[in-house]
Scaffold this motif. Structure first.
Motif, PDB file in Angstrom:
ATOM      1  N   VAL A 137       0.904  -1.194  -0.266  1.00 11.75           N
ATOM      2  CA  VAL A 137       0.020  -0.010  -0.198  1.00 11.75           C
ATOM      3  C   VAL A 137       0.723   1.357   0.003  1.00 11.75           C
ATOM      4  O   VAL A 137       1.497   1.451   0.716  1.00 11.75           O
ATOM      5  CB  VAL A 137      -1.034   0.173   1.023  1.00 11.75           C
ATOM      6  N   THR A 138       0.540   2.106  -0.890  1.00 10.94           N
ATOM      7  CA  THR A 138       1.305   3.378  -0.848  1.00 10.94           C
ATOM      8  C   THR A 138       0.329   4.578  -0.973  1.00 10.94           C
ATOM      9  O   THR A 138      -0.777   4.703  -1.494  1.00 10.94           O
ATOM     10  CB  THR A 138       1.953   3.666  -2.309  1.00 10.94           C
ATOM     11  N   ARG A 139       0.597   5.627  -0.028  1.00  9.31           N
ATOM     12  CA  ARG A 139      -0.576   6.742   0.057  1.00  9.31           C
ATOM     13  C   ARG A 139       0.018   7.755  -0.502  1.00  9.31           C
ATOM     14  O   ARG A 139       1.077   8.169  -0.536  1.00  9.31           O
ATOM     15  CB  ARG A 139      -0.516   7.177   1.601  1.00  9.31           C
ATOM     16  N   HIS A 140      -0.814   8.483  -1.457  1.00  6.24           N
ATOM     17  CA  HIS A 140      -0.468   9.663  -2.145  1.00  6.24           C
ATOM     18  C   HIS A 140      -1.497  10.768  -1.769  1.00  6.24           C
ATOM     19  O   HIS A 140      -2.665  10.575  -1.702  1.00  6.24           O
ATOM     20  CB  HIS A 140      -0.868   9.632  -3.646  1.00  6.24           C
ATOM     21  N   ILE A 141      -0.974  12.017  -1.499  1.00  6.33           N
ATOM     22  CA  ILE A 141      -1.628  13.014  -0.939  1.00  6.33           C
ATOM     23  C   ILE A 141      -1.677  13.992  -2.265  1.00  6.33           C
ATOM     24  O   ILE A 141      -0.840  14.574  -2.763  1.00  6.33           O
ATOM     25  CB  ILE A 141      -0.844  13.804   0.035  1.00  6.33           C
ATOM     26  N   LEU A 142      -3.002  14.078  -2.800  1.00  6.65           N
ATOM     27  CA  LEU A 142      -3.401  14.565  -3.993  1.00  6.65           C
ATOM     28  C   LEU A 142      -3.628  16.075  -3.492  1.00  6.65           C
ATOM     29  O   LEU A 142      -3.553  16.865  -4.536  1.00  6.65           O
ATOM     30  CB  LEU A 142      -4.602  14.067  -4.660  1.00  6.65           C
ATOM     31  N   ALA A 143      -4.451  16.470  -2.376  1.00 10.72           N
ATOM     32  CA  ALA A 143      -4.654  17.796  -2.375  1.00 10.72           C
ATOM     33  C   ALA A 143      -4.818  18.091  -0.755  1.00 10.72           C
ATOM     34  O   ALA A 143      -5.252  17.250  -0.133  1.00 10.72           O
ATOM     35  CB  ALA A 143      -6.204  18.126  -3.057  1.00 10.72           C
ATOM     36  N   SER A 144      -4.341  19.267  -0.278  1.00  5.32           N
ATOM     37  CA  SER A 144      -4.455  19.484   1.191  1.00  5.32           C
ATOM     38  C   SER A 144      -4.678  20.674   1.639  1.00  5.32           C
ATOM     39  O   SER A 144      -4.583  21.420   2.572  1.00  5.32           O
ATOM     40  CB  SER A 144      -3.242  19.241   1.737  1.00  5.32           C
ATOM     41  N   GLY A 145      -5.282  21.449   0.660  1.00  2.00           N
ATOM     42  CA  GLY A 145      -5.959  22.669   0.644  1.00  2.00           C
ATOM     43  C   GLY A 145      -4.847  23.577   0.479  1.00  2.00           C
ATOM     44  O   GLY A 145      -3.669  23.406   0.414  1.00  2.00           O
ATOM     45  N   PRO A 146      -5.195  25.214   0.501  1.00  2.00           N
ATOM     46  CA  PRO A 146      -4.141  26.136  -0.142  1.00  2.00           C
ATOM     47  C   PRO A 146      -3.337  26.449   1.402  1.00  2.00           C
ATOM     48  O   PRO A 146      -3.589  26.198   2.211  1.00  2.00           O
ATOM     49  CB  PRO A 146      -5.061  27.345  -0.216  1.00  2.00           C
ATOM     50  N   GLY A 147      -2.231  27.246   0.660  1.00  2.00           N
ATOM     51  CA  GLY A 147      -1.156  27.750   1.842  1.00  2.00           C
ATOM     52  C   GLY A 147      -0.867  28.919   1.618  1.00  2.00           C
ATOM     53  O   GLY A 147      -1.283  29.598   0.639  1.00  2.00           O
ATOM     54  N   ASP A 148      -0.540  29.630   2.659  1.00  2.00           N
ATOM     55  CA  ASP A 148      -0.028  30.798   2.565  1.00  2.00           C
ATOM     56  C   ASP A 148       1.523  31.230   2.443  1.00  2.00           C
ATOM     57  O   ASP A 148       2.316  30.360   3.057  1.00  2.00           O
ATOM     58  CB  ASP A 148      -0.455  31.650   3.844  1.00  2.00           C
ATOM     59  N   GLY A 149       1.898  32.086   1.608  1.00  2.00           N
ATOM     60  CA  GLY A 149       3.259  32.722   1.698  1.00  2.00           C
ATOM     61  C   GLY A 149       4.258  31.467   1.559  1.00  2.00           C
ATOM     62  O   GLY A 149       4.300  31.070   0.234  1.00  2.00           O
ATOM     63  N   PHE A 150       4.752  30.966   2.394  1.00  2.00           N
ATOM     64  CA  PHE A 150       5.998  29.985   2.555  1.00  2.00           C
ATOM     65  C   PHE A 150       5.733  28.945   3.369  1.00  2.00           C
ATOM     66  O   PHE A 150       5.399  29.130   4.319  1.00  2.00           O
ATOM     67  CB  PHE A 150       7.310  30.846   2.687  1.00  2.00           C
ATOM     68  N   ASN A 151       5.745  27.839   2.836  1.00  2.70           N
ATOM     69  CA  ASN A 151       5.471  26.467   3.639  1.00  2.70           C
ATOM     70  C   ASN A 151       6.460  25.477   3.404  1.00  2.70           C
ATOM     71  O   ASN A 151       6.979  25.109   2.097  1.00  2.70           O
ATOM     72  CB  ASN A 151       3.969  26.067   3.022  1.00  2.70           C
ATOM     73  N   LEU A 152       6.829  24.966   4.451  1.00  4.77           N
ATOM     74  CA  LEU A 152       7.788  23.468   4.392  1.00  4.77           C
ATOM     75  C   LEU A 152       7.049  22.325   5.113  1.00  4.77           C
ATOM     76  O   LEU A 152       6.402  22.657   6.011  1.00  4.77           O
ATOM     77  CB  LEU A 152       8.855  23.833   5.158  1.00  4.77           C
ATOM     78  N   THR A 153       6.793  21.295   4.447  1.00  2.00           N
ATOM     79  CA  THR A 153       6.227  20.179   4.908  1.00  2.00           C
ATOM     80  C   THR A 153       7.141  19.041   4.525  1.00  2.00           C
ATOM     81  O   THR A 153       7.929  18.599   3.716  1.00  2.00           O
ATOM     82  CB  THR A 153       4.933  19.821   4.006  1.00  2.00           C
ATOM     83  N   PHE A 154       7.142  18.126   5.714  1.00  2.00           N
ATOM     84  CA  PHE A 154       7.897  16.873   6.035  1.00  2.00           C
ATOM     85  C   PHE A 154       6.877  15.865   5.872  1.00  2.00           C
ATOM     86  O   PHE A 154       6.399  15.581   6.913  1.00  2.00           O
ATOM     87  CB  PHE A 154       8.902  16.842   6.910  1.00  2.00           C
ATOM     88  N   ARG A 155       7.041  14.592   5.178  1.00  2.00           N
ATOM     89  CA  ARG A 155       6.247  13.615   5.129  1.00  2.00           C
ATOM     90  C   ARG A 155       7.228  12.322   4.981  1.00  2.00           C
ATOM     91  O   ARG A 155       8.338  12.383   4.586  1.00  2.00           O
ATOM     92  CB  ARG A 155       5.446  13.278   3.774  1.00  2.00           C
ATOM     93  N   GLY A 156       6.772  11.295   6.088  1.00  2.00           N
ATOM     94  CA  GLY A 156       7.599  10.209   6.126  1.00  2.00           C
ATOM     95  C   GLY A 156       6.751   9.159   7.016  1.00  2.00           C
ATOM     96  O   GLY A 156       5.620   9.330   7.551  1.00  2.00           O
ATOM     97  N   GLU A 157       7.502   8.401   7.367  1.00  2.00           N
ATOM     98  CA  GLU A 157       7.005   7.349   8.254  1.00  2.00           C
ATOM     99  C   GLU A 157       7.005   7.529   9.770  1.00  2.00           C
ATOM    100  O   GLU A 157       7.778   8.662  10.068  1.00  2.00           O
ATOM    101  CB  GLU A 157       7.917   5.926   8.026  1.00  2.00           C
ATOM    102  N   ASP A 158       6.365   6.906  10.512  1.00  2.80           N
ATOM    103  CA  ASP A 158       6.073   7.321  11.834  1.00  2.80           C
ATOM    104  C   ASP A 158       7.538   7.109  12.642  1.00  2.80           C
ATOM    105  O   ASP A 158       7.548   7.787  13.926  1.00  2.80           O
ATOM    106  CB  ASP A 158       5.064   6.811  12.547  1.00  2.80           C
ATOM    107  N   ASP A 159       8.524   6.443  12.094  1.00  7.58           N
ATOM    108  CA  ASP A 159       9.695   6.110  12.978  1.00  7.58           C
ATOM    109  C   ASP A 159      10.849   7.099  12.283  1.00  7.58           C
ATOM    110  O   ASP A 159      12.108   6.987  12.603  1.00  7.58           O
ATOM    111  CB  ASP A 159      10.237   4.787  12.867  1.00  7.58           C
ATOM    112  N   GLY A 160      10.522   8.201  11.327  1.00  9.09           N
ATOM    113  CA  GLY A 160      11.374   8.962  10.935  1.00  9.09           C
ATOM    114  C   GLY A 160      12.292   8.648   9.614  1.00  9.09           C
ATOM    115  O   GLY A 160      13.062   9.413   9.109  1.00  9.09           O
ATOM    116  N   ARG A 161      11.705   7.410   8.956  1.00 10.46           N
ATOM    117  CA  ARG A 161      12.341   6.903   7.735  1.00 10.46           C
ATOM    118  C   ARG A 161      11.726   7.319   6.662  1.00 10.46           C
ATOM    119  O   ARG A 161      10.398   7.951   6.725  1.00 10.46           O
ATOM    120  CB  ARG A 161      12.368   5.454   7.929  1.00 10.46           C
ATOM    121  N   ARG A 162      12.341   7.588   5.471  1.00  9.53           N
ATOM    122  CA  ARG A 162      11.668   7.894   4.186  1.00  9.53           C
ATOM    123  C   ARG A 162      11.099   9.044   4.086  1.00  9.53           C
ATOM    124  O   ARG A 162      10.134   9.375   3.896  1.00  9.53           O
ATOM    125  CB  ARG A 162      10.733   6.644   3.662  1.00  9.53           C
ATOM    126  N   LEU A 163      11.865  10.225   4.655  1.00  8.21           N
ATOM    127  CA  LEU A 163      11.254  11.538   4.597  1.00  8.21           C
ATOM    128  C   LEU A 163      11.308  12.200   3.323  1.00  8.21           C
ATOM    129  O   LEU A 163      12.509  12.022   2.751  1.00  8.21           O
ATOM    130  CB  LEU A 163      12.010  12.337   5.800  1.00  8.21           C
TER     131      LEU A 163
END
Length: 452
Positions: free
Chosen positions: A374-400
């Motif tokens: 199973v692979t999750r893909h985030i297709l839309a998460s709503g608009p952002g303001d200005g400048f945004n940093l997002t980190f996605r990964g496993e709950d143990d900090g792998r595959r960031l």
């Protein structure tokens, strides 16, 4: 807020829901705050069990069947659970298509960008694409007014649990709490001593923060394309991050927030407050404190203003420990809504705080489906303001993976390119062996020297 009947009926909207309703009233013709996930499920898939698990999960997720009513122009809307609005799975078999995956992506993108009228339209859609003999795509779309990203994750995890049970692995588990019981719990908090204590904390914190930027709803520009970049952080970096988190006794998500904050502190304009300079960084917070809210798909995520300041004499280790302590204290009071903070600060109706820069760490594993990858893909998460940093990964900090998003009217292409280049390198520099005992204030200048 009017009384909430735990058995259903017409109920008031929560503060974040009212905020999204106001956004819709300013931009009724734009698909502004759509959230959408897609699970790519491949392997020994039992199509009948998958359909049954999705259907039961949708039925339990009452928020997906919410309907709104606004009786008078300009009056506060109401909401109710309406079983007739429960999303029905659309089955789409694309196995005979020349490119099943591309066609599925095209259909999903079209749905994401379709206008959604909160007054009349169904607020969620569910589609199950079959793109191979052993491969399905489960597409979940909703409006942010009813659910946040973690709520969609809860739905995915619950569906996986039900699917596994149908395949003979594990118990069915307990169903989600009702939407009305969640609203009742939120109302109880708003009249509690805890609410008063949270309000006192944020009043004191914001009084010492100076003015925060405010955006008028009519000035929101959701039509212009933004600048986007993603960068997969190496396994070596992820390993060093986890090791350093253990060494400094700070959870790796908070450590990542603070490292990113140090980068922003040195590259974006700071605000003088008293005898120091600070940078306000906006941090999403799941805000699932209630016993009911912890296990119900809904719109709960909050956004907290965190003011990062550095003492030039502090070591990086000391600066991280001090700021991590502030983060923990903020989260103890994190149920107090940002919309309420804006109201307390006198922000006028039709306006809101400007959430930039924003740093978001999302450590969530994809759900497990028996016998499948199973692979999750985030297709839309709503608009952002200005400048945004997002980190996605496993709950143990792998595959960031790091995602950088910017408004081109505020960040030029050359500046954006510098961020793309420098941010991953700076994060790695923060994990160098001698960094923790060096002055935090000199970290950037040293990075600039070694990176030339």
């Amino acid at each position: 807020m009017s009384h909430i009947d735990a058995n259903g009926g017409w109920m008031p909207l929560t503060m974040p829901q009212l905020d999204f309703w106001e956004e819709f009233s300013f931009h009724p013709d734009k698909p502004v705050s759509t959230v959408a996930h897609c699970l790519d499920i491949e392997g020994d898939v039992d199509g009948d069990a998958l359909t049954k698990a999705i259907s039961e999960t949708i039925r339990e997720s009452e928020v997906l069947s919410v309907r709104f009513l606004q009786e008078a122009q300009g009056g506060d809307p109401l909401q109710c659970f309406d079983a007739s609005r429960t999303p029905v799975i659309t089955h789409i078999d694309l196995r005979d298509s020349a490119d099943p995956l591309a066609e599925a992506k095209t259909l999903m993108e079209a749905d994401i960008h379709a206008k959604l009228d909160l007054r009349t339209d169904r607020l969620s859609a569910q589609s199950l694409f079959r793109i191979g003999e052993k491969r399905y795509l489960w597409y979940i779309r909703a409006h942010h007014i009813i659910i946040d990203g973690y709520g969609l994750t809860l739905i995915e995890q619950r569906c996986g649990q039900l699917y596994n049970h149908l395949r003979g692995r594990g118990e069915a588990g307990k169903p989600f709490h009702s939407f009305a019981s969640f609203l009742a719990e939120e109302q109880a908090y708003s009249t509690s001593r805890r609410w008063e204590a949270d309000r006192a904390f944020w009043t004191q914190y914001l009084d010492a923060s100076g003015d925060l930027p405010v955006l008028y709803r009519g000035d929101e520009d959701y039509g212009a394309p933004g600048l986007h970049h993603h960068h997969e952080l190496s396994a070596t970096f992820c390993g060093k991050l986890r090791e350093t988190a253990v060494a400094v006794e700070i959870g790796w998500p908070d450590l990542l927030v603070l490292f990113a904050g140090l980068y922003l502190y040195n590259t974006l304009p700071r605000q003088p407050t008293g005898d120091r300079e600070v940078l306000t960084i906006w941090l999403p917070f799941m805000s699932r404190w209630g016993s009911i809210g912890a296990y119900v798909p809904a719109m709960l995520v909050n956004i907290l203003p965190f003011q990062l300041a550095l003492d030039p004499q502090e070591t990086l280790r000391a600066a991280l420990a001090r700021n991590a302590g502030i983060l923990r204290k903020q989260r103890l009071h994190g149920r107090y809504r940002i919309e309420q903070m804006a109201e307390d600060k006198g922000v006028a109706k039709g306006s809101r705080f400007f959430f930039s820069p924003l740093v978001n760490v999302l450590p969530f594993n994809a759900p497990e489906f028996e016998g499948c990858r199973v692979t999750r893909h985030i297709l839309a998460s709503g608009p952002g303001d200005g400048f945004n940093l997002t980190f996605r990964g496993e709950d143990d900090g792998r595959r960031l993976t790091l995602y950088v998003d910017a408004d081109p009217s505020m960040t030029g292409q050359d500046e954006f390119n510098r961020h793309k280049r420098d941010l991953p390198a700076f994060l790695d520099h923060c994990l160098s062996p001698d960094a923790m005992e060096r002055p935090a204030g000199a970290l950037w200048s040293r990075f600039a020297q070694v990176s030339r």
